[in-house]
Design an enzyme around this catalytic site. Structure first.
Site, PDB file in Angstrom:
ATOM      1  N   ASP A   1       0.813  -1.211   0.000  1.00  0.00           N
ATOM      2  CA  ASP A   1       0.000   0.000   0.000  1.00  0.00           C
ATOM      3  C   ASP A   1       0.850   1.265   0.000  1.00  0.00           C
ATOM      4  O   ASP A   1       2.071   1.222   0.215  1.00  0.00           O
ATOM      5  CB  ASP A   1      -0.976   0.006   1.199  1.00  0.00           C
ATOM      6  CG  ASP A   1      -0.376  -0.611   2.459  1.00  0.00           C
ATOM      7  OD1 ASP A   1       0.863  -0.573   2.602  1.00  0.00           O
ATOM      8  OD2 ASP A   1      -1.129  -1.126   3.291  1.00  0.00           O
TER       9      ASP A   1
ATOM     10  N   GLU B   1      -9.888  -2.173   4.981  1.00  0.00           N
ATOM     11  CA  GLU B   1     -10.517  -1.815   6.250  1.00  0.00           C
ATOM     12  C   GLU B   1     -11.803  -2.630   6.471  1.00  0.00           C
ATOM     13  O   GLU B   1     -12.358  -3.169   5.508  1.00  0.00           O
ATOM     14  CB  GLU B   1     -10.864  -0.317   6.233  1.00  0.00           C
ATOM     15  CG  GLU B   1      -9.654   0.606   6.119  1.00  0.00           C
ATOM     16  CD  GLU B   1      -8.909   0.794   7.441  1.00  0.00           C
ATOM     17  OE1 GLU B   1      -8.833  -0.145   8.258  1.00  0.00           O
ATOM     18  OE2 GLU B   1      -8.388   1.908   7.653  1.00  0.00           O
TER      19      GLU B   1
ATOM     20  N   ASN C   1      -7.773  -2.925  14.178  1.00  0.00           N
ATOM     21  CA  ASN C   1      -9.162  -3.204  13.793  1.00  0.00           C
ATOM     22  C   ASN C   1      -9.262  -4.425  12.880  1.00  0.00           C
ATOM     23  O   ASN C   1     -10.309  -4.681  12.291  1.00  0.00           O
ATOM     24  CB  ASN C   1      -9.775  -1.977  13.096  1.00  0.00           C
ATOM     25  CG  ASN C   1      -9.065  -1.639  11.779  1.00  0.00           C
ATOM     26  OD1 ASN C   1      -8.103  -2.304  11.399  1.00  0.00           O
ATOM     27  ND2 ASN C   1      -9.540  -0.619  11.089  1.00  0.00           N
TER      28      ASN C   1
ATOM     29  N   HIS D   1      -7.521  -4.918  10.057  1.00  0.00           N
ATOM     30  CA  HIS D   1      -7.246  -4.736   8.621  1.00  0.00           C
ATOM     31  C   HIS D   1      -5.958  -5.450   8.228  1.00  0.00           C
ATOM     32  O   HIS D   1      -5.053  -5.635   9.045  1.00  0.00           O
ATOM     33  CB  HIS D   1      -7.231  -3.250   8.225  1.00  0.00           C
ATOM     34  CG  HIS D   1      -6.064  -2.443   8.676  1.00  0.00           C
ATOM     35  ND1 HIS D   1      -6.155  -1.115   9.027  1.00  0.00           N
ATOM     36  CD2 HIS D   1      -4.736  -2.750   8.831  1.00  0.00           C
ATOM     37  CE1 HIS D   1      -4.964  -0.658   9.350  1.00  0.00           C
ATOM     38  NE2 HIS D   1      -4.097  -1.630   9.247  1.00  0.00           N
TER      39      HIS D   1
HETATM   40  C1  F6R Z   1       1.322  -1.626   6.083  1.00  0.00           C
HETATM   41  C2  F6R Z   1       0.031  -2.286   6.156  1.00  0.00           C
HETATM   42  C3  F6R Z   1      -0.789  -2.277   7.388  1.00  0.00           C
HETATM   43  C4  F6R Z   1       0.010  -2.547   8.659  1.00  0.00           C
HETATM   44  C5  F6R Z   1      -0.897  -2.496   9.881  1.00  0.00           C
HETATM   45  C6  F6R Z   1      -0.139  -2.697  11.168  1.00  0.00           C
HETATM   46  O1  F6R Z   1       1.890  -1.756   4.803  1.00  0.00           O
HETATM   47  O2  F6R Z   1      -0.370  -2.819   5.182  1.00  0.00           O
HETATM   48  O3  F6R Z   1      -1.805  -3.231   7.271  1.00  0.00           O
HETATM   49  O4  F6R Z   1       0.606  -3.800   8.561  1.00  0.00           O
HETATM   50  O5  F6R Z   1      -1.543  -1.250   9.924  1.00  0.00           O
HETATM   51  O6  F6R Z   1       0.732  -1.613  11.352  1.00  0.00           O
HETATM   52  P1  F6R Z   1       1.818  -1.586  12.527  1.00  0.00           P
HETATM   53  O7  F6R Z   1       2.798  -2.649  12.190  1.00  0.00           O
HETATM   54  O8  F6R Z   1       2.407  -0.209  12.457  1.00  0.00           O
HETATM   55  O9  F6R Z   1       1.089  -1.867  13.781  1.00  0.00           O
END
Ligand code: F6R
Length: 244
Positions: free
Chosen positions: A67, A143, A136, A138
């Site tokens: 992303d 989302e 959450n 995702h």
């Molecule tokens: C990042 C991504 C997100 C993160 C998720 C957890 O490329 O795709 O899904 O993996 O938001 O983020 P952290 O590791 O910062 O808790």
């Protein structure tokens, strides 16, 4: 889903890096799907060590990232392109032209999404997809939603994600409200998936992913349908799960 427990973040990072290093060693031209965020930083550090001290080569590796924030230039400090260069690519022998991060500046997200998924297919699909999990539930920036979205697409970030990611910006108002994210199709087509979870703020999402129904309101639950998923999680992230 195979669950590997780590006692803390350091152990999680070592185990995850070893898993990825094995993939690179066994198939040196692998396509790796990569994630950003706090969780994989330790894993990337350890992969850098494998490359610099143990001769692990990424010369033939191709990468596709999950992303990118919509509207951020690649050289913006908080762009995911910048994150990847800074935390991994600049320190290993990968060829930059073999690394792909969604274009956060695209004027036509729909056409871009199709082209990104097509590019992944042309590369031969993802051999190993690394994922984190949002508090959450995702994965990538898919989302909680009424349905799973298949293609790479433009998404509005949830309030929960904006709050979680505000820590990287000066204020929550600076977090871009939208992102381009890989959809569930390319993720679920990956031959193998490695998902990492660290910390107590992930415990509820991890429990839902492992023990709940498959439900687009908890996007990571879709991974129950994939035949080769490994979760490496620390004690805190597993703290709400039913002991085996
Ligand atoms: C990042 C991504 C997100 C993160 C998720 C957890 O490329 O795709 O899904 O993996 O938001 O983020 P952290 O590791 O910062 O808790």
């Amino acid at each position: 889903m195979l669950v590997i427990r780590a006692k803390n973040y350091e152990e999680l990072s070592r185990k995850a890096a070893k898993y990825i290093a094995n993939q690179v060693e066994l198939k040196p031209n692998s396509v790796l799907g990569l994630a950003t965020g706090s969780t994989p930083v330790g894993t990337y550090k350890e992969l850098i060590r494998y490359c610099q001290e143990e001769g692990l080569s990424f010369r033939k590796i191709r990468t596709v990232n999950l992303d990118e924030y919509y509207g951020l230039r690649p050289d913006h400090e908080q762009s995911y392109r910048h994150f990847m260069d800074h935390n991994l690519f600049d320190h290993i022998d990968i060829l930059k032209e073999n690394t792909h991060v969604p274009d956060g500046l695209t004027q036509d997200p729909c056409a871009f999404g199709e082209a990104y998924d097509e590019m992944i297919s042309v590369l031969g699909g993802i051999d190993l997809q690394l994922l984190g999990i949002g508090s959450n539930g995702h994965i990538a920036f898919n989302e909680p939603n009424q349905h799973f979205v298949a293609p790479t697409h433009l998404v509005k970030l949830s309030q929960n994600t904006l709050e979680d990611n505000a820590r990287f910006f000066d204020s929550i108002d600076e977090v871009p409200p939208q992102a381009i994210t890989m959809g569930m199709r390319s993720i679920m087509r990956a031959k193998r998936i490695l998902i990492l979870a660290s910390g107590v703020n992930k415990a509820e999402a991890v429990k839902g992913m492992l023990e709940g129904e498959i439900d687009p309101m908890l996007p990571a639950s879709i991974l129950q349908l994939h035949p080769d998923v490994v979760l490496i999680a620390d004690n805190e992230a597993l703290s709400l799960c039913t002991p085996e």
